[in-house]
Design a protein around this motif. Sequence first.
Motif, mmCIF file in Angstrom:
data_model
loop_
_atom_site.group_PDB
_atom_site.id
_atom_site.type_symbol
_atom_site.label_atom_id
_atom_site.label_comp_id
_atom_site.label_asym_id
_atom_site.label_seq_id
_atom_site.Cartn_x
_atom_site.Cartn_y
_atom_site.Cartn_z
ATOM 1 N N PRO A 211 0.880 -1.333 0.065
ATOM 2 C CA PRO A 211 -0.069 -0.073 -0.041
ATOM 3 C C PRO A 211 0.807 1.299 0.013
ATOM 4 C CG PRO A 211 -0.642 -1.666 1.637
ATOM 5 C CD PRO A 211 0.573 -2.201 1.062
ATOM 6 N N ALA A 212 1.908 1.281 0.708
ATOM 7 C CA ALA A 212 3.024 2.533 0.800
ATOM 8 C C ALA A 212 3.343 2.587 -0.700
ATOM 9 C CB ALA A 212 4.063 2.223 1.679
ATOM 10 N N ALA A 213 3.698 1.534 -1.425
ATOM 11 C CA ALA A 213 4.123 1.857 -2.830
ATOM 12 C C ALA A 213 3.307 2.375 -3.687
ATOM 13 C CB ALA A 213 4.532 0.604 -3.358
ATOM 14 N N PHE A 214 1.983 2.066 -3.579
ATOM 15 C CA PHE A 214 0.883 2.709 -4.264
ATOM 16 C C PHE A 214 0.733 4.215 -3.921
ATOM 17 C CE2 PHE A 214 -0.073 -1.715 -5.406
ATOM 18 C CZ PHE A 214 -0.321 -1.567 -6.892
ATOM 19 N N ALA A 215 0.906 4.528 -2.631
ATOM 20 C CA ALA A 215 0.932 5.915 -2.261
ATOM 21 C C ALA A 215 1.867 6.702 -2.528
ATOM 22 C CB ALA A 215 0.576 5.760 -0.583
ATOM 23 N N VAL A 244 1.120 12.714 1.530
ATOM 24 C CA VAL A 244 1.174 11.381 1.118
ATOM 25 C C VAL A 244 2.365 10.650 1.201
ATOM 26 C CG1 VAL A 244 0.435 9.671 -0.485
ATOM 27 C CG2 VAL A 244 -1.083 11.660 -0.025
ATOM 28 N N LEU A 245 3.310 11.462 0.632
ATOM 29 C CA LEU A 245 4.700 10.677 0.234
ATOM 30 C C LEU A 245 5.417 10.243 1.642
ATOM 31 C CD1 LEU A 245 6.496 12.358 -2.790
ATOM 32 C CD2 LEU A 245 6.083 9.845 -2.387
ATOM 33 N N VAL A 246 5.487 11.315 2.759
ATOM 34 C CA VAL A 246 6.209 11.348 3.926
ATOM 35 C C VAL A 246 6.003 9.918 4.687
ATOM 36 C CG1 VAL A 246 6.843 12.132 5.924
ATOM 37 C CG2 VAL A 246 6.826 13.693 4.015
ATOM 38 N N PRO A 247 4.655 9.927 5.165
ATOM 39 C CA PRO A 247 4.430 8.559 5.543
ATOM 40 C C PRO A 247 4.608 7.261 4.939
ATOM 41 C CG PRO A 247 2.401 9.634 5.347
ATOM 42 C CD PRO A 247 3.446 10.721 4.996
ATOM 43 N N ALA A 248 4.245 7.418 3.610
ATOM 44 C CA ALA A 248 4.854 6.120 2.553
ATOM 45 C C ALA A 248 6.292 5.825 2.575
ATOM 46 C CB ALA A 248 4.369 6.525 1.201
ATOM 47 N N LEU A 249 6.958 6.857 2.417
ATOM 48 C CA LEU A 249 8.526 6.719 2.443
ATOM 49 C C LEU A 249 8.903 6.229 3.765
ATOM 50 C CD1 LEU A 249 9.978 9.721 0.657
ATOM 51 C CD2 LEU A 249 9.672 7.480 -0.225
ATOM 52 N N PRO A 255 15.096 2.615 8.313
ATOM 53 C CA PRO A 255 14.951 3.887 9.246
ATOM 54 C C PRO A 255 16.272 4.697 9.495
ATOM 55 C CG PRO A 255 14.199 1.895 10.362
ATOM 56 C CD PRO A 255 14.690 1.501 8.720
ATOM 57 N N GLY A 256 16.195 5.929 9.691
ATOM 58 C CA GLY A 256 17.227 6.754 9.627
ATOM 59 C C GLY A 256 17.889 7.288 8.169
ATOM 60 N N THR A 257 16.988 7.014 7.332
ATOM 61 C CA THR A 257 17.506 7.545 5.872
ATOM 62 C C THR A 257 17.599 9.221 5.751
ATOM 63 O OG1 THR A 257 16.832 5.656 4.681
ATOM 64 C CG2 THR A 257 16.935 7.510 3.191
#
Length: 445
Positions: A211-215, A244-249, A255-257
């Motif tokens: 789902p994150a990929a589609f978001a 939309v992008l920030v929570p998906a990423l 973690p920490g990217t």
Amino acid sequence: MHGDTVSVVREDLFGRSRRSVTVGIVLLISLIAFEQMGVGTAMPAVVAELARVEDYAWPFVAFIVTMVVGTVLGGRVSDARGPRPALLAAPAVFGLGLLVAGTAGTFAQLLAGRMLQGLGAGAQAVAVYVLVAQVYAPRSRPAVFALISSAWVLPSLVGPPVAGVVTEHLSWHWVFLGLLPLVAVAALLVLPAVRNLSPPEPTVPRRGVVPAAFAAAVGVAALSWAGSHPDVRGGLVALAAVAVLVPALRRLVPPGTFRARRGIAAVVAGRGLIAGAFFTTTAFLPLLLTAVHGWSLTAAGLPLIAGSLGWSAASAWQGRHPDLPRPMLLRIGMCGIAVGAAGLLLVAPSWGLAWLALPFWLVAGLGMGLGFSSLSFLLLAASTEVGYDSAAAQLTDQLAQATFVGLGGTLLALLAGPAVALSVLLVVLVGLAVVGVAIAPRTAA
């Protein structure tokens, strides 16, 4: 590199058991690169026949959006079942996309073909990284990534002119259809190597990745649209896209990217920084030379050729020196890109020296050859989930390009003249490369 090491690496890449997979990997990447480079040349003819000029960006957006989804799906499948399923399915999907786009009689069919191409290309690129990790010894990987870099460089040199000749003398349809036999050949070359691969080590499945990929894909499409609409409506869409992008990423990258934490997070962050700085400059450099200094399109392509040749040469050199520390090479490479982009600030004004674009972008290309290949090596060295981490690196690459190319378009629309707008953009891109220099030591595994 000593002579015996050269022989071992050459045997690992081109010995009887590896020759076909090495050639197949290079061909698979070359086909994606040629399609991406060549389509830009053919697209004016495609849009003139099937759509309006206002629709010009959508075939590119369609490719990028589904490439995001394909990248994540390819990583997920490769971690769960190894690279074999993705390397069997992705070329087929990419080839189907070429067929659909090549036979398009409507703009909707063209977009459908581009979406299939993006889906296949994203999954295929990640699966290639997983295959490299499973098949080649660590000392051979710098040479493998040098070959993969060359697979991008050659299409950047020959793709646009070949696509132009094909479009003018045959039809734009053959820019897509002409690649179909080569896709089949590449898949057949890789097939023997993936047939007997051992299954991957079991990993804990990551929840919510698909789902994150589609978001993320929706966010990328919205950002692309907003970049071409620098008004209140475009600003609102851009804010929604970021929301939309920030929570998906957060689900799609280690973690920490965002803080470039030491290890794999810093490697993934470095991929976004190097792609944003180099590829965004490449996208706007021809415009700078033509619009500000009156160069022809042919002449404006010369610095890009110089950069591509520098990339190829530096990548080949690092492949022959596997014992050099890759964080050091990455730092040198980021410095080269920073110097190259900063040097273009002497080109951007109307009083600037346009010919300086050639030597400065050669320096940037040398930096890219060192930095990009080093990041690929460091990714495999630091990764515990090669599919997931490779997909994360590809995503930061794609999102950085979409973001900063969109920023360039917005600056062109808001500021007075391309000289001012592109000068501001270059300052931002120099800053990206300088941040890359700073975080390079953190990429050590």
